[in-house]
Motif scaffolding. Structure first.
Motif: not given
Length: 267
Positions: A31-36, A153-161, A177-179, A238-244
């Motif tokens: 699991v990944e969780i936001g601090l808040g 390293f985040d795949t979608a955030h790297y894609y544009a650059y 760590y990978v998103h 580890h790798q974590t799937i991050e969906i918004e």
């Protein structure tokens, strides 16, 4: 290597009532969780749930660094991440133009020191429209940041650059760590990227970038290739799937995304 899921689609109450159980039912490892959210759930309850469902806590992601108050929250959050047994404390850099380089460097040093004391690894999340966005900026801040700073390293955030495969190869020694995140670029996407890189406070560009994020397999990223490249460079983390953007029926999305990943990889 384990595969986790981020809690973005669940508020703090739903993390307790549904989320952790959903992830276990879908056979995620972590699991990944936001601090808040971690603070809202509470250390005791979150630890209890993770133990009950046999899930590891990969990362506690601190909030955006806009102010000294945000910085202090991240510094204080390192202790909670350590107490929960998380591997990483995630750092979201300030949006572009919020602070100067000297201030950001000081903030990284202070978070790095707190993380070291707490026994967790600080990881910087390169992000569109942020102080750490371009590949050259990633390289700079990994080199100039504290010694214990590593890369998320985040795949979608790297894609544009840049090319994602080349990015994994370029930063292979720094990726801790990978998103895994997909993106379906809208019309004029590159214009939106350029606006954000230029530091324009362009609401339209921000919205178009955010809403381009989608479920794995619904966008343009080949996660079979991503997985093969990670294997080729010897990545064992580890790798974590991050969906918004998919807050309706979150269990369905949790299941569909892990199913897609399994269908294109050997994991």
């Amino acid at each position: 290597m384990g595969t986790g899921y981020a809690t973005i689609m669940y508020d703090s109450e739903a993390v307790v009532s549904e989320g952790i159980g959903d992830f276990a039912a879908c056979r995620y490892d972590g699991v990944e969780i936001g601090l808040g959210k971690a603070e809202a759930v509470g250390e005791a309850k979150l630890s209890e749930l993770l133990e009950e469902y046999d899930l590891d806590l990969y990362c506690v992601m601190a909030g955006w660094l806009n102010t000294e108050e945000d910085l202090q929250a991240a510094v204080d959050g390192a202790a909670l991440a350590g107490s929960l047994g998380a591997d990483f404390l995630g750092i979201l850099p300030p949006p572009r133009g919020v602070v100067d380089d000297e201030t950001f460097a000081d903030w990284l040093d202070r978070i790095g020191a707190a993380a070291a004391e707490a026994g967790v690894t600080p990881i910087v999340h390169h992000h569109f429209g942020a102080h750490v966005e371009q590949p050259e900026e990633i390289r700079r801040w990994l080199d100039e940041g504290p010694d214990n700073l590593e890369l998320l390293f985040d795949t979608a955030h790297y894609y544009a650059y840049g090319d994602i495969t080349e990015g994994i190869e370029r930063f292979a020694d720094d990726i801790a760590y990978v998103h895994l995140k997909d993106i379906d670029p809208p019309a004029e996407f590159q214009t939106h990227v350029e606006n954000l890189t230029a530091g324009k406070k362009d609401y339209d560009s921000i919205v178009n970038y955010i809403w381009a994020f989608t479920d794995l397999g619904k966008g343009v990223i080949d996660f079979g290739e991503v997985s093969a490249t990670l294997d080729a460079v010897g990545y064992e983390g580890h790798q974590t799937i991050e969906i918004e953007n998919q807050k309706d029926h979150p269990l369905v999305h949790a299941k569909e995304n892990i199913d897609h990943l399994r269908s294109v990889t050997e994991r």
